[in-house]
Design a protein around this motif. Sequence first.
Motif, PDB file in Angstrom:
ATOM      1  N   ASP A   1       7.600  10.510  -5.549  1.00 32.42           N
ATOM      2  CA  ASP A   1       6.949   9.546  -6.444  1.00 32.42           C
ATOM      3  C   ASP A   1       7.161   8.112  -5.963  1.00 32.42           C
ATOM      4  O   ASP A   1       6.225   7.304  -5.964  1.00 32.42           O
ATOM      5  CB  ASP A   1       7.467   9.698  -7.869  1.00 32.42           C
TER       6      ASP A   1
ATOM      7  N   THR B   1       4.198   5.629  -4.664  1.00 28.70           N
ATOM      8  CA  THR B   1       4.007   4.318  -5.291  1.00 28.70           C
ATOM      9  C   THR B   1       3.930   3.240  -4.217  1.00 28.70           C
ATOM     10  O   THR B   1       3.088   2.336  -4.279  1.00 28.70           O
ATOM     11  CB  THR B   1       5.144   4.023  -6.282  1.00 28.70           C
TER      12      THR B   1
ATOM     13  N   ARG C   1       0.574   3.269  -2.527  1.00 26.20           N
ATOM     14  CA  ARG C   1      -0.458   2.572  -3.306  1.00 26.20           C
ATOM     15  C   ARG C   1      -0.343   1.056  -3.105  1.00 26.20           C
ATOM     16  O   ARG C   1      -1.363   0.367  -2.976  1.00 26.20           O
ATOM     17  CB  ARG C   1      -0.351   2.948  -4.785  1.00 26.20           C
TER      18      ARG C   1
END
Length: 101
Positions: free
Chosen positions: A12, A16, A19
């Motif tokens: 995760d 992140t 992104r």
Amino acid sequence: MDHTMTPSAMRDALLTEHRAIRAHMDAVRVEATRSGDGGMSSAARAALTGLAEVVEAHLAREESLLRHVLPGADAWGPARVEAMMREHAAEHAALTQALRA
């Protein structure tokens, strides 16, 4: 490195960061388009520098998190670490070249 992170938390966190990298890449594209043919504007150069900083931090974190996890993940783990390190070296070289250009 945070050895207390679960593999899911690592994934995760890295996604992140991916992104954020894409958002920085979009900013570089926008500023480069605004620069036109007259060379790189200061805004485009700042966007590119920001992208390089984000990518370098991500590569370091990815190595920190995965270097010790991947070898035990499966039989291909050690090869995955070697591939990651090669890819990161190539990415670092590309960033350095882009910043010098």
